[in-house]
Write an enzyme that holds these catalytic residues in place. Structure first.
Site, PDB file in Angstrom:
ATOM      1  N   LYS A  76       6.377  29.724  -2.711  1.00  0.00           N
ATOM      2  CA  LYS A  76       5.810  30.619  -3.719  1.00  0.00           C
ATOM      3  C   LYS A  76       6.895  31.562  -4.234  1.00  0.00           C
ATOM      4  O   LYS A  76       7.747  32.025  -3.461  1.00  0.00           O
ATOM      5  CB  LYS A  76       4.657  31.423  -3.090  1.00  0.00           C
ATOM      6  N   SER A 154      -3.790  34.257  -6.212  1.00  0.00           N
ATOM      7  CA  SER A 154      -2.548  34.209  -6.954  1.00  0.00           C
ATOM      8  C   SER A 154      -1.667  33.008  -6.615  1.00  0.00           C
ATOM      9  O   SER A 154      -0.757  32.680  -7.370  1.00  0.00           O
ATOM     10  CB  SER A 154      -1.753  35.493  -6.688  1.00  0.00           C
ATOM     11  N   SER A 178      -5.813  35.311  -1.880  1.00  0.00           N
ATOM     12  CA  SER A 178      -4.882  34.536  -2.720  1.00  0.00           C
ATOM     13  C   SER A 178      -4.359  33.255  -2.100  1.00  0.00           C
ATOM     14  O   SER A 178      -3.655  32.491  -2.758  1.00  0.00           O
ATOM     15  CB  SER A 178      -3.697  35.413  -3.134  1.00  0.00           C
TER      16      SER A 178
END
Length: 491
Positions: A76, A154, A178
């Site tokens: 990420k 997210s 998330s």
């Protein structure tokens, strides 16, 4: 089956037997990423680093090779990776290439993992749909009509990449859901560990008392393997717990006879879709069939969780994001004649931060301001303590894990919430934020498809530091559900 479609466990075994090389596996993933461009999951590709790491993994094979030797992962964009763009999906960090490696990525590389590149996400991890990214929307590989669907947020890029077999696993972060919400939206497994189980050092901060990194994978076993490599004490992170990391994979016995599973009545929300309700009932049956005792419980302060979260998280964000000022790194606005330092700060932040980040910074600054600190921030902290006490009481009464829905719906279309009240988007976190406020471990497991053919997940919440027990419960649920559906390839 192509090599990139393997699970981490199967690829590890194939690599160990010499049936597959790490270079072949990495090339299969890089080819899949190239074909998967329409998903916009990978935003910074690192093929040279990946192939160097894969060659090193092949040379290391056998004795002394790490648990993830030769396994290709996506990282990420919130994790700092040395010499590789780490932007947190924000224009304000454009061009930022850290001179250091986050603790999590260091540990993964020590275990022999291969980094394919950086993954799309909501800007500074603020969002539930991956629509606040400076790279544009990530797209869910699941498609049932002509709409493009959100992969959740997210960690939307991580979820899309794992679900579409662009990588074997990915790192995510979870501040209010998330990891778990995007996992549910894309039919994969995502675990948010206990706060302090995984180091936050070198991860761009959103809300420091809530953020926690975890794995996003195709199976529960893969999550156990990946979490084992990510977890552990880190003296560089003052919130990191000095607690031994058990063998999470060895804990997957599949035996939960006599365990008590709590069903919280407060999670039966008004207007909950019948399909979510039916899925939850099915989950209860599956755990009962495996020998667990199903117990109705009450968590009375649940209804205050979202308001408390949306005071605490923006407050911490406004404090953390104050460092992005255009002085030391990242974007700096062009200044006019006579502009002073305050003009530079204001212009840089106005250009660099997206609308959702600006909204949360303003809310956070407001609730921390002198006249409102007690009315909002301190009150939210007290509510947080009550929410944690609810869980402590239930666990003290002998509950081993708690079963809830993961999301209030299946994946929705990109752009569908664009004109909605932002609070409607925040409701996506209704089942997940309590876990962050209480610092507990939570996992999302894919359990079925809705009437449209989109994946739905259930969430299990565990006792503090009992990721091993939580993963075993999830393993039982996964096995009973038998979820094997994959998105039909349209990209």
């Amino acid at each position: 089956m192509n090599a990139n479609e393997l699970t981490i466990a199967d690829a590890r075994d194939a690599l160990a037997r010499g049936e597959l090389s790490a270079v072949d596996l990495t090339m299969a993933c890089l080819t899949a990423i190239d074909a998967g461009t329409p998903l916009n999951a990978f935003v910074h590709l690192t093929p040279e680093i990946a192939l160097d790491q894969a060659r090193a993994a092949d040379a290391r094979r056998g004795e002394g090779a790490g648990a993830l030797n030769g396994i290709p992962l996506g990282i990420k964009d919130l994790f700092c990776t040395k010499g590789v763009a780490s932007q947190a999906a924000s224009n304000i960090l454009k061009g930022f290439r850290p001179e250091y490696e986050s603790t999590v990525t260091s540990k993964l590389f020590e275990a022999g993992a291969v980094m394919l590149g950086k993954l799309n996400m909501d800007e500074f991890a603020m969002g539930s749909s991956n629509e606040t990214s400076c790279y544009g929307d990530a797209v869910n590989p699941w498609k049932v009509d002509d709409r493009k669907l959100t992969p959740g947020g997210s960690s939307g890029g991580s979820a899309a990449a794992v679900a579409a077999d662009l990588c074997l696993g990915a790192t995510g972060t979870d501040t209010g859901g998330s990891i778990r919400q995007p996992a549910a939206f894309t039919g994969i497994v995502g675990i948010k560990p206990t706060y302090g189980r995984v180091s936050r050092w070198g991860i761009v901060a959103f809300a420091s008392s809530l953020d926690q990194a975890g794995p996003m994978t195709k199976t529960v076993r893969d999550s156990a393997i990946l979490l084992g490599a990510m977890a552990g004490h880190d003296p560089k992170d003052s919130t990191s717990a000095d607690i031994p990391v058990p063998d999470f994979e060895a804990a997957l016995t599949g035996d939960i006879r006599g365990k008590k599973i709590g069903i919280p009545r407060e999670y039966r929300m008004d207007g909950m879709p019948a399909e979510i309700e039916a899925l939850w009932a099915k989950g209860r049956e599956m755990l009962a069939d495996a020998g667990a005792e199903i117990v109705d419980i009450t968590l009375p302060h649940t209804k205050y969780a979202l308001p408390a979260y949306y005071v605490i998280a923006p407050a911490e964000a406004s404090s953390n994001l104050a460092r992005y000022d255009g002085v030391r790194y990242g974007h700096r606005a062009k200044l006019g004649q006579g502009d002073g330092i305050v003009d530079m700060y204001e212009k840089t932040r106005a250009e660099g931060f997206g609308k959702e980040v600006q909204r949360r910074v303003m809310i956070g600054t407001y609730v921390l301001s002198a006249g409102f600190y007690d009315a909002y921030y301190n009150r939210a902290r007290k509510v947080r303590a009550l929410i944690k006490r609810d869980f402590d009481r239930v666990f003290a009464e002998g509950i081993d894990a708690i079963l809830t829905p993961a999301t209030p719906s299946s994946a929705f279309g990109l752009g569908e919430m664009a004109n909605a009240d932002p609070v409607e988007m925040y409701l996506n976190d209704v089942f997940t934020v309590t876990v962050n406020l209480a610092g507990l471990p939570g996992i999302s497991v894919p359990v079925g498809l809705d009437s449209k053919g989109l994946p739905l997940g259930l969430q299990l919440i565990g006792r503090p530091w009992d990721e091993a027990g939580l993963l075993n419960h999830a393993h039982v649920l996964e096995r009973a559900a038998g979820f094997v559906a994959k998105p039909a390839k349209w990209w």
